[in-house]
Every structure is written in C-alpha cells, then in structure tokens.
Design a protein around this motif. Structure first.
Motif, short mmCIF file in Angstrom:
data_model
loop_
_atom_site.label_atom_id
_atom_site.label_comp_id
_atom_site.label_asym_id
_atom_site.label_seq_id
_atom_site.Cartn_x
_atom_site.Cartn_y
_atom_site.Cartn_z
N THR A 169 -8.12 24.31 -39.50
CA THR A 169 -7.49 23.48 -38.47
C THR A 169 -7.71 22.00 -38.78
O THR A 169 -6.78 21.18 -38.66
CB THR A 169 -8.06 23.81 -37.08
N ASP A 172 -5.48 21.01 -41.62
CA ASP A 172 -4.09 20.84 -41.17
C ASP A 172 -3.91 19.50 -40.45
O ASP A 172 -2.90 18.80 -40.66
CB ASP A 172 -3.70 21.98 -40.23
N ARG A 173 -4.88 19.13 -39.61
CA ARG A 173 -4.76 17.85 -38.91
C ARG A 173 -4.91 16.68 -39.89
O ARG A 173 -4.30 15.63 -39.67
CB ARG A 173 -5.85 17.75 -37.82
N ASP A 176 -1.63 16.12 -41.29
CA ASP A 176 -0.81 15.38 -40.33
C ASP A 176 -1.15 13.90 -40.33
O ASP A 176 -0.26 13.04 -40.19
CB ASP A 176 -1.01 15.96 -38.92
N TYR A 277 -4.76 13.24 -33.47
CA TYR A 277 -5.20 14.17 -34.51
C TYR A 277 -6.73 14.10 -34.69
O TYR A 277 -7.39 15.13 -34.92
CB TYR A 277 -4.52 13.83 -35.84
N GLN A 280 -8.44 16.13 -32.04
CA GLN A 280 -8.36 17.56 -32.33
C GLN A 280 -9.35 17.96 -33.43
O GLN A 280 -9.98 19.02 -33.36
CB GLN A 280 -6.93 17.92 -32.75
N MET A 281 -9.50 17.11 -34.44
CA MET A 281 -10.46 17.40 -35.51
C MET A 281 -11.89 17.37 -34.98
O MET A 281 -12.72 18.21 -35.35
CB MET A 281 -10.30 16.39 -36.65
#
Length: 296
Positions: A169, A172-173, A176, A277, A280-281
């Motif tokens: 995850t 992926d961020r 982004d 982002y 989220q990380m």
C-alpha cells in the motif's frame, strides 16, 4: 520466518500411574519474562523448567503451569516391620506377666510401635520413582513448548502477510506521489516565475539575495532524494522479511527510517494531493510499527 510473541501450547502425558499436564502461554514483552506455577513437591524442579523455557522461547512474557494427577494407587514410602512389631509385643507381654502387671493389647501395641526400627523407608525406590516422574513431566513440558512454538509460527505467517499488504500500500501511494510530483513542478515553476517578475520590477532588487532564495526554494520543494530513499527502504523491508533472520527489532528500525522519509516528503511537497497520500502512508506505517512489537 517470522514468529509471533503470542502463543499457547498444552500437552498431557500419562504413564506409570502419573498424569502430567503442562501449559505454556506467551504474550508480548521486550525481554524474556518467565512465571512458573508448579505443584507442591516439584518446586525444586523450577530451575530446570526455566532452563527448558529459556532454551526454546526466545522472547516474551511466559506463563507456565504444571498440574500433576496420580492415576493409580500410591505405594507407601514408609512400611512397618511387622515381624519386629510382633516380637516386641510378645516380649512386652511376657515381661508384664512376669511382673504380674495387667496390660491391654492396645497398650502393648502403642509401646511396640514406639520401639526402634519399626518403620522402614524405601529410599532407593523413592529415588527411582522421582526420576521416572521427572522424565514424564519433562516430556510434557517439551511437548507444550513445541506446540506453543508452532502456534507462534502460524501467527508469524499471518503477520508476514499483513506486512506485505502494508508495504504494498505504501509503495502504491509512493507511485501516486511520483505521478503527482510531475504535475506539481509546473505549478511551483509558475509560482517562482511570478515571484521573480515581482522582484525584477522592484528598484531595490538584490540579485545575490534572489539567487540565494531561488536555491532555497529549489531545495525546499525537491523531494527526489526522499522518494529514492523511501523506495530503497521499502525494498529492504521486504528483503529482510523474506530472510530467516527477520525479527521485530530489525523490522521496527527499518520502519522508523521509512517514517522519516514519509515525513520529509510531506513537509517539503507543499501540495495538498501529495499530503493526502502521505497521510495514507503514515496510516499503513503505524500498523507496521504496531505489529512489529508482536514479532520475536
């Protein structure tokens, strides 16, 4: 292979009229902390039990419980020398008769039982029995520890899967962030160009100061190095996770380095999309840190 500090194992072994049940429970702890509960009569074996637990369980708070049940009739450890008691009673009765004394059988029996060598202790047999009992108990302890370690390994495999999800995850961020960083640069460039135009229109414009400010802003907004370092840390975490030497402390140290790069990206990016982002990380990273506390 990861092993969780949370585990449970129990084992029961029966033989020679004895049933021994050992139970091992482990929880999170920075060090190996052992608490033993042994039945009366086996307290002298606590050091040996602790040694077994220390050799097999590397880390964690360990609660050990041992219960013993006799499943057969016990042989007395002390027996009565009946022929000698009979001889004592006979001699006491003859002595009393010769002195014309009246005595009851109960009185003669009590006197005879207080005479020397009436009680016999089977010391050699007791030692053999104690050794057989300990061998049985030791077998139960080792089986309980083995099952606890199996439980820990299963929990460790589950944690490894979660770690891989969390790292993926974050990866992926990060991808982004890299995409958004390309879109962010033109807006930063336009902002700087506008500020330069304002400065050039100012009669008190100091070109040296301008160059210093320009370098400052370029360094402040550039997150290229942080992205590279973060990617390397994520790869290293996965590499360590796949090794036999993987442990909670090492993974936690790598997670701290990951956190530093994420925080730096968030502080330097100056972009609302990248900030989301980053949040989220950070959320995934907190899960990783929490779970590493439960890894041996």
């Amino acid at each position: 292979m990861l092993k969780s500090m949370t585990g449970f194992g129990t084992a029961t072994v029966e033989a020679n009229g004895l049933s021994a049940t050992a139970e091992v429970k482990t929880l999170n702890s920075k060090f190996l902390d052992i608490f033993c509960r042994l039945p009366r009569g086996f307290s002298d074996r606590e050091i040996e039990v602790r040694n077994l637990l220390t050799q097999q369980l590397e880390r964690g708070k360990v609660e050990f419980n041992l219960s013993i049940t006799r499943t057969a009739d016990l042989r007395p450890t002390v027996t009565i020398n009946r022929p000698l008691v009979t001889a004592y009673i006979s001699d006491l009765r003859e002595t009393a008769n010769s002195m014309l004394l009246s005595t009851s059988d109960d009185e003669l029996f009590r006197l005879a039982m207080s005479m020397p060598n009436v009680y016999l202790t089977e010391s050699a047999s007791n030692v053999d029995t104690a050794q057989e009992d300990w061998a049985l108990i030791q077998q139960a302890v080792l089986e309980a520890i083995s099952r606890c370690n199996e439980f820990r390994a299963q929990e460790g495999a589950s944690l490894e899967g979660k770690f891989r999800e969390y790292i993926q995850t974050i990866t992926d961020r990060l991808a982004d962030v890299e995409t958004q960083d390309v879109l962010r640069i033109p807006s930063v460039r336009e902002r700087l160009r506008g500020n330069i135009t304002d400065l050039l229109g100012n009669e008190e414009f100091d070109r040296n100061r301008f160059e210093q400010e320009l370098v400052y802003y370029v360094e402040k907004f550039d997150i290229s190095e942080e992205k590279v370092r973060l990617k390397n840390h994520l790869v290293y975490f996965m590499e360590v996770l796949a090794t036999e030497e993987a442990n909670g402390k090492k993974l936690n140290f790598i997670a701290q380095e990951i956190g530093r790069e994420i925080n730096t990206i968030g502080s330097k990016a100056n972009d609302s999309v990248i900030q989301r982002y980053v949040v989220q990380m950070k959320d995934e990273l907190e899960k990783i840190k929490e779970q590493t506390m439960n890894v041996i």
